[in-house]
Design a protein around this motif. Structure first.
Motif, PDB file in Angstrom:
ATOM      1  N   PRO A   1     -25.994 -60.125 -49.102  1.00  0.00           N
ATOM      2  CA  PRO A   1     -25.041 -60.300 -48.010  1.00  0.00           C
ATOM      3  C   PRO A   1     -24.134 -61.506 -48.230  1.00  0.00           C
ATOM      4  O   PRO A   1     -24.565 -62.516 -48.785  1.00  0.00           O
ATOM      5  N   CYS A   2     -22.907 -61.388 -47.781  1.00  0.00           N
ATOM      6  CA  CYS A   2     -21.947 -62.499 -47.834  1.00  0.00           C
ATOM      7  C   CYS A   2     -22.457 -63.647 -46.974  1.00  0.00           C
ATOM      8  O   CYS A   2     -22.906 -63.432 -45.860  1.00  0.00           O
ATOM      9  N   ARG A   3     -22.347 -64.882 -47.482  1.00  0.00           N
ATOM     10  CA  ARG A   3     -22.862 -66.019 -46.704  1.00  0.00           C
ATOM     11  C   ARG A   3     -21.960 -66.322 -45.518  1.00  0.00           C
ATOM     12  O   ARG A   3     -22.359 -67.004 -44.581  1.00  0.00           O
ATOM     13  N   ALA A   4     -20.723 -65.833 -45.549  1.00  0.00           N
ATOM     14  CA  ALA A   4     -19.798 -66.122 -44.448  1.00  0.00           C
ATOM     15  C   ALA A   4     -19.828 -65.051 -43.367  1.00  0.00           C
ATOM     16  O   ALA A   4     -19.920 -65.353 -42.190  1.00  0.00           O
ATOM     17  N   CYS A   5     -19.750 -63.790 -43.761  1.00  0.00           N
ATOM     18  CA  CYS A   5     -19.635 -62.736 -42.744  1.00  0.00           C
ATOM     19  C   CYS A   5     -20.857 -61.829 -42.690  1.00  0.00           C
ATOM     20  O   CYS A   5     -20.978 -61.010 -41.784  1.00  0.00           O
ATOM     21  N   GLY A   6     -21.754 -61.952 -43.669  1.00  0.00           N
ATOM     22  CA  GLY A   6     -22.992 -61.177 -43.609  1.00  0.00           C
ATOM     23  C   GLY A   6     -22.875 -59.764 -44.136  1.00  0.00           C
ATOM     24  O   GLY A   6     -23.871 -59.055 -44.225  1.00  0.00           O
TER      25      GLY A   6
ATOM     26  N   TYR B   1     -16.675 -62.332 -55.148  1.00  0.00           N
ATOM     27  CA  TYR B   1     -16.213 -62.713 -53.824  1.00  0.00           C
ATOM     28  C   TYR B   1     -16.412 -61.538 -52.877  1.00  0.00           C
ATOM     29  O   TYR B   1     -16.615 -60.404 -53.308  1.00  0.00           O
ATOM     30  N   CYS B   2     -16.366 -61.835 -51.591  1.00  0.00           N
ATOM     31  CA  CYS B   2     -16.605 -60.827 -50.563  1.00  0.00           C
ATOM     32  C   CYS B   2     -15.348 -60.006 -50.340  1.00  0.00           C
ATOM     33  O   CYS B   2     -14.283 -60.554 -50.075  1.00  0.00           O
ATOM     34  N   ALA B   3     -15.472 -58.679 -50.440  1.00  0.00           N
ATOM     35  CA  ALA B   3     -14.321 -57.804 -50.248  1.00  0.00           C
ATOM     36  C   ALA B   3     -13.903 -57.771 -48.789  1.00  0.00           C
ATOM     37  O   ALA B   3     -12.769 -57.462 -48.473  1.00  0.00           O
ATOM     38  N   ALA B   4     -14.805 -58.088 -47.886  1.00  0.00           N
ATOM     39  CA  ALA B   4     -14.504 -58.005 -46.458  1.00  0.00           C
ATOM     40  C   ALA B   4     -13.736 -59.228 -45.971  1.00  0.00           C
ATOM     41  O   ALA B   4     -12.756 -59.105 -45.254  1.00  0.00           O
ATOM     42  N   CYS B   5     -14.159 -60.424 -46.365  1.00  0.00           N
ATOM     43  CA  CYS B   5     -13.532 -61.633 -45.826  1.00  0.00           C
ATOM     44  C   CYS B   5     -12.955 -62.526 -46.904  1.00  0.00           C
ATOM     45  O   CYS B   5     -12.275 -63.503 -46.603  1.00  0.00           O
ATOM     46  N   GLY B   6     -13.213 -62.218 -48.175  1.00  0.00           N
ATOM     47  CA  GLY B   6     -12.586 -62.979 -49.252  1.00  0.00           C
ATOM     48  C   GLY B   6     -13.319 -64.242 -49.652  1.00  0.00           C
ATOM     49  O   GLY B   6     -12.882 -64.955 -50.545  1.00  0.00           O
TER      50      GLY B   6
HETATM   51 ZN   LIG Z   1     -17.656 -61.965 -46.258  1.00  0.00          ZN
END
Ligand SMILES: [Zn+2]
Length: 92
Positions: free
Chosen positions: A61-66, A76-81
């Motif tokens: 899971p992304c540490r920023a948005c989960g 990098y996270c495709a959802a929030c970058g």
């Molecule tokens: Zn994210």
């Protein structure tokens, strides 16, 4: 293989199965199997197999948005970058 859009549809059906009022597990998950068959041509695939095969391809899971990273190697996270920070396993 399911692309992101197809998997979204199948996973929505899968989640819906848990709220279904159908009396048997088979009936609850039938829409998942039917959608998978329509999308891939593979009939009779167990819903858990359908879902877990796809999810296994996500990263942590992304540490920023989960949201799960798109692949285990994603940088990098495709959802929030958000750029991934933990080191990629270099022991392999
Ligand atoms: Zn994210």
């Amino acid at each position: 293989m399911l692309d992101e859009e197809e998997f979204e549809e199948v996973s929505n059906l899968y989640r819906g199965a848990f709220r279904s009022s159908e009396p048997t597990l088979e009936a609850r998950f039938a829409p998942v199997s039917r959608a998978y068959e329509r999308l891939t041509g593979y009939a009779g695939c167990h819903p858990n197999v359908v879902i877990h095969h796809r999810i296994a391809q996500y990263g942590p899971p992304c540490r920023a948005c989960g949201k799960p990273l798109r692949t285990p190697e994603a940088r990098y996270c495709a959802a929030c970058g958000t750029v991934r920070q933990e080191a990629v396993d270099s022991s392999r």
